[in-house]
Design a protein around this motif. Sequence first.
Motif, PDB file in Angstrom:
ATOM      1  N   ASN A 191       1.690   3.767  -2.389  1.00 49.32           N
ATOM      2  CA  ASN A 191       0.817   4.684  -3.126  1.00 49.32           C
ATOM      3  C   ASN A 191       0.316   4.054  -4.425  1.00 49.32           C
ATOM      4  OD1 ASN A 191       0.970   6.780  -1.235  1.00 49.32           O
ATOM      5  ND2 ASN A 191       2.829   7.624  -2.172  1.00 49.32           N
ATOM      6  N   SER A 192       1.212   3.371  -5.121  1.00 53.15           N
ATOM      7  CA  SER A 192       0.815   2.697  -6.355  1.00 53.15           C
ATOM      8  C   SER A 192      -0.178   1.572  -6.074  1.00 53.15           C
ATOM      9  CB  SER A 192       2.044   2.129  -7.069  1.00 53.15           C
ATOM     10  OG  SER A 192       2.932   3.166  -7.449  1.00 53.15           O
ATOM     11  N   LYS A 194      -2.441   1.490  -3.691  1.00 53.73           N
ATOM     12  CA  LYS A 194      -3.768   2.085  -3.467  1.00 53.73           C
ATOM     13  C   LYS A 194      -4.404   2.515  -4.786  1.00 53.73           C
ATOM     14  CE  LYS A 194      -3.227   3.542   1.326  1.00 53.73           C
ATOM     15  NZ  LYS A 194      -3.274   4.656   2.305  1.00 53.73           N
ATOM     16  N   LYS A 195      -3.594   3.033  -5.689  1.00 55.03           N
ATOM     17  CA  LYS A 195      -4.119   3.415  -7.006  1.00 55.03           C
ATOM     18  C   LYS A 195      -4.637   2.207  -7.764  1.00 55.03           C
ATOM     19  CE  LYS A 195      -1.282   7.581  -7.618  1.00 55.03           C
ATOM     20  NZ  LYS A 195      -0.174   8.209  -8.404  1.00 55.03           N
ATOM     21  N   TYR A 197      -5.887  -0.504  -6.431  1.00 56.07           N
ATOM     22  CA  TYR A 197      -7.166  -0.865  -5.821  1.00 56.07           C
ATOM     23  C   TYR A 197      -8.279   0.076  -6.267  1.00 56.07           C
ATOM     24  CZ  TYR A 197      -5.608  -4.485  -2.549  1.00 56.07           C
ATOM     25  OH  TYR A 197      -5.147  -5.656  -1.996  1.00 56.07           O
ATOM     26  N   LEU A 198      -7.994   1.365  -6.315  1.00 56.49           N
ATOM     27  CA  LEU A 198      -9.005   2.344  -6.721  1.00 56.49           C
ATOM     28  C   LEU A 198      -9.392   2.166  -8.185  1.00 56.49           C
ATOM     29  CD1 LEU A 198      -7.680   5.516  -4.860  1.00 56.49           C
ATOM     30  CD2 LEU A 198      -9.813   4.293  -4.391  1.00 56.49           C
ATOM     31  N   ASN A 199      -8.404   1.899  -9.029  1.00 54.97           N
ATOM     32  CA  ASN A 199      -8.693   1.692 -10.450  1.00 54.97           C
ATOM     33  C   ASN A 199      -9.542   0.444 -10.657  1.00 54.97           C
ATOM     34  OD1 ASN A 199      -7.263   3.976 -11.202  1.00 54.97           O
ATOM     35  ND2 ASN A 199      -5.375   2.849 -11.620  1.00 54.97           N
ATOM     36  N   GLU A 202     -13.169   1.189  -9.647  1.00 56.95           N
ATOM     37  CA  GLU A 202     -13.914   1.993 -10.621  1.00 56.95           C
ATOM     38  C   GLU A 202     -14.307   1.169 -11.848  1.00 56.95           C
ATOM     39  OE1 GLU A 202     -15.076   5.072 -10.403  1.00 56.95           O
ATOM     40  OE2 GLU A 202     -14.374   5.075  -8.313  1.00 56.95           O
ATOM     41  N   VAL A 253      -8.253   1.212   2.012  1.00 60.14           N
ATOM     42  CA  VAL A 253      -8.459   2.126   0.891  1.00 60.14           C
ATOM     43  C   VAL A 253      -9.792   2.852   1.082  1.00 60.14           C
ATOM     44  CG1 VAL A 253      -8.703   2.313  -1.618  1.00 60.14           C
ATOM     45  CG2 VAL A 253      -7.148   0.605  -0.627  1.00 60.14           C
ATOM     46  N   TYR A 255     -12.757   4.164  -0.471  1.00 56.15           N
ATOM     47  CA  TYR A 255     -13.516   4.101  -1.717  1.00 56.15           C
ATOM     48  C   TYR A 255     -14.651   5.122  -1.708  1.00 56.15           C
ATOM     49  CZ  TYR A 255     -11.177  -0.410  -2.379  1.00 56.15           C
ATOM     50  OH  TYR A 255     -10.241  -1.398  -2.530  1.00 56.15           O
TER      51      TYR A 255
END
Length: 258
Positions: A191-192, A194-195, A197-199, A202, A253, A255
């Motif tokens: 979970n961390s 994926k976060k 990657y998302l951060n 962005e 992920v 996006y």
Amino acid sequence: MGKFKLLFFIFLLSQLLFSQNTEIKYEMTYISDTIQKESISKIMSLYITPSKKIFIDSEKLSQKDNEEISLDYDYTTIRQENKLTKFYLIDSELFSTEEKIPSFDWKISNETKMIDNIKCQLATLNYKGRIWNAWFTPKYSFFSGPYIFDNLPGLIIEISDSKNHYNFKLIEINQKKYNIIIPKSLTVDSNSLKKLYLNYFENPFRKLKEKGILYSIDENGNKVSPPNFDLMVKSRQQYIFNNNNPIELSDAVKYNYR
């Protein structure tokens, strides 16, 4: 890549090899951008020791202690006892995850074919969004294969997914000893990861923005205006979105890109 270069004698293909260090090279061909569909090739090594299996870019096996260490560890894995470690490079930082080694549910077929004069048998696997077709042989005393693939009664000679986005083919077997250098990584859970990657998606140039660059100097010593971060971000996000085709497809992920 031609015939296998079998660089050891037949008697070394017995159980004696399990007490040795062995490098099994694979040519890895994959498609990261499913729109352009241009394939990328690299040589990867499955390095087997009595205590672990390391799958890594072959170039890193000959890396010396005093050389600058590249943090490109895509597809690198370590299988040790019952633990599987994977590595990820995000915004120039190396992260890793740890999990239990999967128990693959292979379906072994009676179908056989010859690959470079080696009789191989077909096995299929449905794993994390991909159907894999593996051709293995019991001729060698390695019950293993590239990346994380294991648990077949023999060595995987070729394996590819049904869409042919990922393909591995054995090209060479050597008996060698290496001092493999893997930099320290920060271990995170899925979970961390994926976060992270998302951060990064962005704000992919966060570190550069934080430096507060007013201008840069070109090769002629002239001042150049600071980069247009809005355009850079949009271009980078487009690239990330188009190249979102991981080997474990169900872990891709999601996006939010428009």
